[in-house]
Design a protein around this motif. Structure first.
Motif, PDB file in Angstrom:
ATOM      1  N   UNK A 242      -3.369  16.870  29.658  1.00 59.65           N
ATOM      2  CA  UNK A 242      -4.520  17.392  28.930  1.00 59.65           C
ATOM      3  C   UNK A 242      -5.765  16.721  29.487  1.00 59.65           C
ATOM      4  N   UNK A 243      -6.929  17.385  29.445  1.00 57.37           N
ATOM      5  CA  UNK A 243      -8.136  16.789  30.026  1.00 57.37           C
ATOM      6  C   UNK A 243      -8.499  15.424  29.452  1.00 57.37           C
ATOM      7  N   UNK A 244      -8.154  15.166  28.185  1.00 53.96           N
ATOM      8  CA  UNK A 244      -8.470  13.849  27.614  1.00 53.96           C
ATOM      9  C   UNK A 244      -7.433  12.791  27.996  1.00 53.96           C
ATOM     10  N   UNK A 245      -6.365  13.186  28.688  1.00 59.46           N
ATOM     11  CA  UNK A 245      -5.380  12.239  29.178  1.00 59.46           C
ATOM     12  C   UNK A 245      -4.408  11.721  28.151  1.00 59.46           C
ATOM     13  N   UNK A 246      -4.506  12.179  26.915  1.00 57.58           N
ATOM     14  CA  UNK A 246      -3.653  11.634  25.863  1.00 57.58           C
ATOM     15  C   UNK A 246      -2.306  12.338  25.751  1.00 57.58           C
ATOM     16  N   UNK A 247      -2.189  13.521  26.360  1.00 58.75           N
ATOM     17  CA  UNK A 247      -0.971  14.321  26.224  1.00 58.75           C
ATOM     18  C   UNK A 247      -0.515  14.810  27.593  1.00 58.75           C
ATOM     19  N   UNK A 248       0.799  14.797  27.784  1.00 58.95           N
ATOM     20  CA  UNK A 248       1.402  15.442  28.947  1.00 58.95           C
ATOM     21  C   UNK A 248       2.217  16.615  28.430  1.00 58.95           C
TER      22      UNK A 248
END
Length: 488
Positions: A440-446
């Protein structure tokens, strides 16, 4: 990012073809001449001979998702009827009176269709004329008569394998590969908001453009056609459909400025096209096997491709020249093919995954003369995962990356720190291989997907499962029961 395991139809076709070759060479010229005459006497087949011509030259602009001139050529009935002119396109038994031939046969070397392209070859025009004169019969098998479009999208009894996932740059959408379509979901998996249904039955990659306004799709119909699609995301309309080669195409990527799309082909070539017009702007045949993924340099001047031939190659875009093998070329240095490549968001460093299970980061450009046996461009090798790594992707700032793999029928998703090599989290034990991972763009989720057809949203920091969902609208039990009752 995405990967779909290679199919073997082409291999068997080649083996069969080679096994017959010696016999063909021993035939006398008279026998070959008789065979050719016998073949000429057979009626022209729409399904085997005419349909492939239309697929390669016409259907990109004349299909339900993009019916130029209100004329659809993917449906036999609509092919016969014609388009907005209301002139019957094909009059069975009368080639000279058929408007289709009027459109495609050249006058003084120029034909109305295909639009702004060279006329069809004379032998193909001859086949089409013969087919119409012989009655323009549809000999398609029943299994090939099923048609999918926006009004008649696929119905799923079971979830298909997921080969590709990608978040939109603004984080609002998640694109999921399906059968004949790409499905657009809200990023949290709460709602299906769009179905981009096209010609290609198999989708190999679907990637948002840098500005998120378009979606490039590569795929095709195995052993028959490849296709690159470009969709307008907001309008859910097909901007471009380009048939390419006679097999599915892989590993699409956008140039940083969004003007070009690169991809790999089963004929071992790497190509790039103008994203607006579909004009081919790069053609390179340095690989010895299928290129499965591609990525541009930060400034778009170079293109990198990875292949089943165990190599990662550097190509100069402007000149279309092969520049260098980025990986070692020493026999045995790489164990098996390379399946996925992703570039660091801000520098020319390449993350790669493949059959040896160990994600690696390479610098793109060699700064030292090659020495036999070296692997000079290698920056860092990470912990080896179980089985093969099918998909790798950096997060938005390049500080971390995710890798999806498969071993003994189970899938894994690992997240690493890019600089230190530290393993951040593991998510393991999924049913079947993981073929696609994306941050995800915020880096918190794959987001991960693969063999069992489910999308899993995984917490980056811990590897915990936040949510899993089936992204495909499944047929109800009553629909399946009706189908079963109707089956012989």
């Amino acid at each position: 990012m995405s990967f779909w395991p290679s199919h073997i139809c082409l291999f068997f076709a080649l083996v069969i073809g080679m096994s017959w070759a010696p016999h063909a060479s021993t035939c006398s010229a008279q026998e070959q001449e008789k065979d050719a005459e016998a073949a000429t006497d057979e009626p022209v087949s729409y399904y085997r001979q005419i349909r492939p011509i239309f697929q390669a030259h016409c259907q990109g602009c004349h299909q339900p998702a993009k019916p130029s001139g209100s004329y659809v050529m993917t449906s036999f009935d609509e092919l016969m009827q014609g388009g907005e002119s209301e002139i019957e396109a094909v009059i069975a038994g009368s080639a000279d009176d058929s408007n289709l031939l009027f459109q495609i046969e050249p006058i003084d070397g120029v034909a109305a269709m295909p639009k702004e392209r060279d006329p069809l070859p004379a032998d193909q025009l001859g086949l089409i004329r013969r087919w119409i004169s012989e009655g323009a019969k549809d000999d398609s098998p029943e299994s090939a008569r099923v048609r999918y479009d926006a009004a008649n999208p696929p119905k799923y009894e079971l979830p298909p394998v997921i080969t590709s996932l990608d978040y939109s740059p603004d984080g609002s959408l998640l694109a999921v590969s399906g059968f004949h379509e790409v499905l657009l979901h809200k990023a949290d998996g709460s709602e299906l908001v769009g179905r981009l249904v096209g010609m290609s039955e198999r989708i190999e990659s679907s990637i948002f453009s840098p500005d998120g306004t378009r979606l490039a799709v590569t795929g095709g119909s195995p052993g028959r056609m490849g296709e690159v699609q470009v969709w307008n995301v907001a309008e859910r309309t097909l901007h471009l459909s380009l048939p390419v080669t006679y097999d599915t195409v892989y590993g699409g990527s956008w140039s940083p400025d969004g003007t070009r799309i690169a991809f790999g082909c089963a004929d071992t070539t790497v190509r790039a096209i103008d994203a607006e017009t579909g004009e081919q702007v790069l053609y390179q045949g340095a690989h010895d096997d299928w290129p499965l993924d591609t990525v541009f340099s930060t400034d778009g001047t170079h293109l990198v491709s990875v292949s089943r031939d165990r190599s990662m190659k550097l190509i100069e875009v402007e000149t279309q020249r092969f520049i260098d093998n980025i990986t070692s070329i020493t026999p045995g240095a790489l164990k098996g093919g390379l399946m996925s490549v992703h570039r660091h968001p801000s520098k020319d460093e390449l993350l790669v995954g493949g059959a040896d299970g160990a994600p690696k980061i390479y610098q793109m450009y060699r700064t030292k003369t090659r020495v036999i046996g070296d692997d000079f461009n290698l920056i860092r090798k990470f912990d080896t995962m179980q089985g093969r790594v099918f998909s790798v992707e950096y997060n938005a700032d390049g500080s971390r990356f995710a890798a999806g793999s498969s071993s003994d029928g189970r899938g894994s998703v690992w997240v690493f720190e890019s600089e230190s090599g530290e393993l951040v989290s593991k998510h393991e034990g999924e049913v079947g291989p993981v073929y696609a991972v994306t941050f995800s763009p915020d880096g918190e989720t794959v987001a991960a997907g693969g063999f069992d057809g489910k999308v899993r949203l995984i917490e980056t920091a811990t590897g915990k499962l936040r949510k899993e969902f089936v992204p495909f609208p499944l047929a109800s039990e009553s629909e399946v029961a009706v189908k079963d009752e109707a089956s012989p």
